[in-house]
Scaffold this motif. Structure first.
Motif, PDB file in Angstrom:
ATOM      1  N   THR A 184       1.407  -1.279  -0.349  1.00 57.04           N
ATOM      2  CA  THR A 184       0.033   0.192   0.164  1.00 57.04           C
ATOM      3  C   THR A 184       0.801   1.240   0.095  1.00 57.04           C
ATOM      4  OG1 THR A 184      -2.148  -1.253   1.414  1.00 57.04           O
ATOM      5  CG2 THR A 184      -2.006   1.330   1.278  1.00 57.04           C
ATOM      6  N   VAL A 185       2.174   1.519   0.784  1.00 57.01           N
ATOM      7  CA  VAL A 185       3.013   2.549   0.761  1.00 57.01           C
ATOM      8  C   VAL A 185       3.151   2.832  -0.153  1.00 57.01           C
ATOM      9  CG1 VAL A 185       4.629   3.162   1.346  1.00 57.01           C
ATOM     10  CG2 VAL A 185       3.361   2.213   3.012  1.00 57.01           C
ATOM     11  N   LEU A 221       0.994   3.971  -3.210  1.00 57.40           N
ATOM     12  CA  LEU A 221       0.440   5.470  -2.799  1.00 57.40           C
ATOM     13  C   LEU A 221       1.542   6.798  -2.770  1.00 57.40           C
ATOM     14  CD1 LEU A 221      -0.655   5.192   1.254  1.00 57.40           C
ATOM     15  CD2 LEU A 221      -2.158   6.597  -0.582  1.00 57.40           C
ATOM     16  N   ALA A 222       2.393   5.497  -2.859  1.00 62.82           N
ATOM     17  CA  ALA A 222       3.760   6.629  -3.530  1.00 62.82           C
ATOM     18  C   ALA A 222       3.883   6.933  -5.159  1.00 62.82           C
ATOM     19  CB  ALA A 222       5.619   5.599  -3.330  1.00 62.82           C
ATOM     20  N   GLY A 223       2.420   6.040  -5.596  1.00 59.81           N
ATOM     21  CA  GLY A 223       2.308   6.230  -6.860  1.00 59.81           C
ATOM     22  C   GLY A 223       3.641   5.409  -7.624  1.00 59.81           C
ATOM     23  N   PHE A 224       4.179   4.202  -7.248  1.00 62.70           N
ATOM     24  CA  PHE A 224       4.953   3.812  -8.140  1.00 62.70           C
ATOM     25  C   PHE A 224       4.343   2.414  -8.404  1.00 62.70           C
ATOM     26  CE2 PHE A 224       7.578   5.419  -5.122  1.00 62.70           C
ATOM     27  CZ  PHE A 224       8.626   6.163  -5.501  1.00 62.70           C
ATOM     28  N   LYS A 245      -1.637   5.553  -9.990  1.00 61.21           N
ATOM     29  CA  LYS A 245      -1.678   6.955  -8.776  1.00 61.21           C
ATOM     30  C   LYS A 245      -2.713   6.988  -8.379  1.00 61.21           C
ATOM     31  CE  LYS A 245      -0.096  10.970  -7.681  1.00 61.21           C
ATOM     32  NZ  LYS A 245      -0.135  10.391  -6.333  1.00 61.21           N
ATOM     33  N   LEU A 249       7.482  11.116   1.245  1.00 64.04           N
ATOM     34  CA  LEU A 249       5.955  10.715   0.665  1.00 64.04           C
ATOM     35  C   LEU A 249       4.839  11.690   0.211  1.00 64.04           C
ATOM     36  CD1 LEU A 249       5.902   6.416   1.085  1.00 64.04           C
ATOM     37  CD2 LEU A 249       6.784   7.654  -0.949  1.00 64.04           C
ATOM     38  N   ARG A 278       5.556  13.274  -2.933  1.00 66.15           N
ATOM     39  CA  ARG A 278       4.398  11.895  -3.732  1.00 66.15           C
ATOM     40  C   ARG A 278       2.792  12.411  -3.340  1.00 66.15           C
ATOM     41  NH1 ARG A 278       7.860   9.539  -7.788  1.00 66.15           N
ATOM     42  NH2 ARG A 278       5.846   8.431  -8.362  1.00 66.15           N
ATOM     43  N   SER A 301       1.355  10.936  -0.934  1.00 62.37           N
ATOM     44  CA  SER A 301       0.421  10.423   0.015  1.00 62.37           C
ATOM     45  C   SER A 301       0.129  10.701   1.015  1.00 62.37           C
ATOM     46  CB  SER A 301       1.133   9.235   0.040  1.00 62.37           C
ATOM     47  OG  SER A 301       2.423   9.859  -0.309  1.00 62.37           O
TER      48      SER A 301
END
Lengths: 323, 379
Positions: A298-299, A302-305, A308, B137, B141, B143
């Motif tokens: 999830t992290v 969330l970091a968009g890797f 998104k 983050l 980013r 988040s």
């Protein structure tokens, strides 16, 4: 054939483990789509589990248990609504408060009422939701491949499991094919526009929270009346937060939510199954890594890797009229 | 975002409203006591007597308060910057790793006054590091920090189980905890301070980390209200747009604030490990990180308020233990309920009684609430 049986078993426990996640995840979907962050899924599941098991054992009926689980869980959802909609309080703070109140009161009331160290009495089989054996499940068990899939995976679950999986298309239908769903999505994106159209933002959000309460109640009932024959303190054990993670993973979409919950359930089932056994190529995987994997994934998301995750735009912001 | 409420005199804002909120929280808690068939008034008496009646109780109250000062400050620093650090639990837990390594390495060679600073640095560094990733983050980013810090709580729990079982516990032992620290990593007690006033203490874990907590409370006050960095943090917390316009780097301010917050959360691990248990065990934080949320909200994010609120919660923990002993129907989980109620009424519902207080003030003296100023808004 042994491998096949092992796979079937892991998949079977995947289903069992992902049901509470799925129900809680869909619950979170209703409230977050309506613009209310809900950290309190965990607490609402817990009170649902307690109320369900406690009243099932007192009234000797699984259905009364389920009803009470839903009722109490909805009551807690309404407290969240009262704080975050009516009084425009911080939604995260309110959710945290609900988790605390749930954790403390379930143990204390359980201890005061049943004197079993915070547990409720073990439920008899007619006070729980038993497995539903589908027609012909036993007959086809010996058929290779398809037999076990039908009799183990599809048949032989409790009614709440089917409710959970049916809730997925139902939620999709509500969200994308009904007026209520359209308005609910709108209120999560731009409440001012909904207000301008003459629709009550507060009432819409309250209704979304009631849906949340109903689903977390069922999730709690599943935990204490299907998975376990009674309430045990802190039995949600972070499932509410995993459900929240799954919701983000699913990008707030019902069908994705199902797959995300199945994935997290699968990881859980696998970590139980693989405890201590080395995997080919990778070697021995620490159990803790498997347990932490849903959170790590999830992290990373969330970091968009991995694509998104964009939450509903009005999420977490109390709506103030006429400003 | 500005609050849609009119101003009150400062003493009402910082004194009266928190007291009303707290009173309501305790009132509801009293109903819970009633529900399990006990007398709430007697329960309150037992609770206060248990916490302050004897020297022993006072020492325990202050011992619990020590941890809560750290976790409350941690939440407050982040909150001043507009960030909700819900990850104090994980940051404190992971700090146990740093403390464990430092103590196991140096407890046989160094005296406590050398091990302690090293452990402080290790704990703060681990806590800050654990807050760094969510902060980065959030800053870069986008988040949501609440979700990432929650996730990091769970990841920290897994890492700590792995570390304790894997290499921190002695090989022959089955229990997932380090060996008992030697003299060199045991913090001296402060019980003699209470004994100066004539109280008797058998044994209580009240120790020097309390002084560290008070020092940190002072430093946080200096940081937030007397430094440029604190000013920038508060600016960002009030309005990220204004901060950006003023040329404050968003990334820098988020990361710095979260690392300070994480370091404070990390330091909370010193008290239970080096001060009390003399080891690092599973789940040694036991919810103190979450208590910090209640403490920070109660203390209205001001260090003085936080110290007072921490002592209040220390009292609840100590008095609650006595209460569970005296009244069998009430377990220690009563504290968890009270905690939740305090968070609900002092945090989420903090504005619930404000309109009534305002109406009261307006009828007594219209000028005190600036009635003229809000008339224009049609209030």
């Amino acid at each position: 054939m042994d491998l096949f049986n092992a796979i079937i078993q892991v998949l079977d426990s995947t289903i069992r483990l992902s049901v509470p996640l799925l129900l809680a995840c869909l619950a979170g979907l209703y409230s977050e789509r309506a613009g209310i962050f809900d950290i309190g899924l965990e607490g609402k599941m817990l009170v649902g589990a307690f109320a369900g098991a406690a009243s099932a054992s007192v009234f000797h009926s699984a259905y009364i248990g389920l009803g009470m689980a839903i009722l109490i869980s909805v009551a807690f959802a309404l407290i969240h609504g009262f704080a975050s909609i009516t009084h425009r309080g911080n939604q995260i703070v309110s959710g945290v408060a609900i988790n605390f109140i749930a954790a403390g009161s379930t143990i204390m009331l359980g201890q005061a009422w049943f004197q079993q160290g915070g547990r409720t009495p073990a439920l008899a089989s007619d006070e729980r939701f038993g497995a539903i054996i589908w027609p012909g499940a036993d007959a086809v068990r010996s058929v290779p491949i398809l037999g076990p899939i039908y009799s183990e995976l599809i048949s032989g679950h409790s009614v709440l499991v089917y409710v959970a999986f049916l809730a997925v298309p139902f939620t999709w239908w509500v969200l994308f094919r009904t007026r209520f769903g359209l308005r609910m999505r709108a209120v999560g994106e731009n409440p001012a526009a909904v207000d301008t159209a003459g629709i009550s933002v507060a009432w819409l959000r309250y209704r979304a929270l009631i849906c949340t309460g109903v689903l977390t109640g069922i999730a709690g009932a599943y935990l204490s009346m299907v998975q376990n024959g009674g309430f045990v303190k802190d039995m949600t054990a972070g499932k509410g937060y995993i459900a929240l993670a799954a919701l983000i993973f699913a990008k707030w979409k019902p069908v994705n939510a199902m797959f995300a919950c199945l994935l997290f359930g699968f990881l859980d089932a696998l970590s139980i199954r693989l405890q201590g056994t080395p995997l080919p190529l990778i070697g021995k995987v620490p159990v803790q890594l498997m347990q932490a994997l849903p959170y790590i994934l999830t992290v990373i998301l969330l970091a968009g890797f991995i694509g998104k995750a964009i939450p509903p735009r009005a999420g977490g912001v109390p709506y103030v009229k006429e400003r | 975002m500005s609050t849609p409420y009119a101003k009150l005199p400062a003493w009402a804002d910082y004194g009266l409203i928190p007291v009303i909120n707290l009173a309501v929280a305790f009132l509801v808690a009293g109903f819970v006591v009633l529900l399990v068939g006990e007398n709430p008034f007697r329960a309150a008496v037992v609770l206060v007597e248990g916490a302050f009646g004897r020297g022993q109780g006072i020492a325990f109250t202050l011992f619990y308060a020590t941890t809560f000062i750290f976790s409350g400050l941690s939440v407050a620093v982040a909150a001043h910057c507009g960030l909700f650090n819900i990850g104090g639990e994980g940051q404190g837990y992971i700090a146990g790793l740093g403390i464990g390594i430092v103590c196991l390495a140096f407890d046989s060679v160094l005296p406590w006054w050398l091990t302690f600073p090293l452990a402080i640095v290790a704990a703060a560094a681990m806590g800050a590091l654990w807050a760094l990733i969510p902060a980065y983050l959030q800053a870069r980013r986008g988040s949501h920090i609440v979700i990432t810090t929650i996730m990091f709580n769970f990841i920290a729990a897994s890492v700590m189980v792995y570390a304790l079982v894997g290499f921190l516990k002695p090989p022959i032992s089955m229990a997932p905890q380090t060996r008992t620290f030697l003299e060199g990593a045991q913090l001296p007690k402060l019980n003699w301070v209470i004994e100066l006033f004539g109280a008797k203490i058998r044994s209580a874990p009240f120790n020097v980390s309390f002084l560290l907590a008070l020092a940190m409370a002072f430093l946080v006050w200096v940081l937030i209200w007397r430094t440029r960095l604190g000013y920038e943090m508060r600016t960002y917390g009030h309005s990220s747009k204004a901060a950006r316009y003023a040329g404050i780097s968003e990334t820098r301010i988020i990361i710095v604030a979260m690392m300070i917050s994480g370091a404070l959360a990390g330091m909370m691990a010193l008290n239970p490990t080096m001060g009390d248990q003399h080891n690092v065990a599973l789940e040694f934080v036991s919810g103190a990180g979450f208590v910090g949320i209640a403490v920070a909200l109660m203390g209205r994010l001001h260090p003085v308020g936080i110290v007072l609120a921490a002592i209040l919660f220390g009292m609840l923990y100590q008095g609650g233990a006595e209460l569970a002993f005296e009244m069998p129907a009430i377990s220690r989980d009563m504290i968890v309920i009270i905690q939740g109620l305090v968070i609900l009424f002092a945090g989420a519902l903090e504005h619930m009684f404000r309109p009534y207080v305002q109406a009261l003030f307006a009828s007594l003296s219209p000028r005190s609430v600036g009635i003229e100023a809000i008339k224009g808004k049609g209030a």
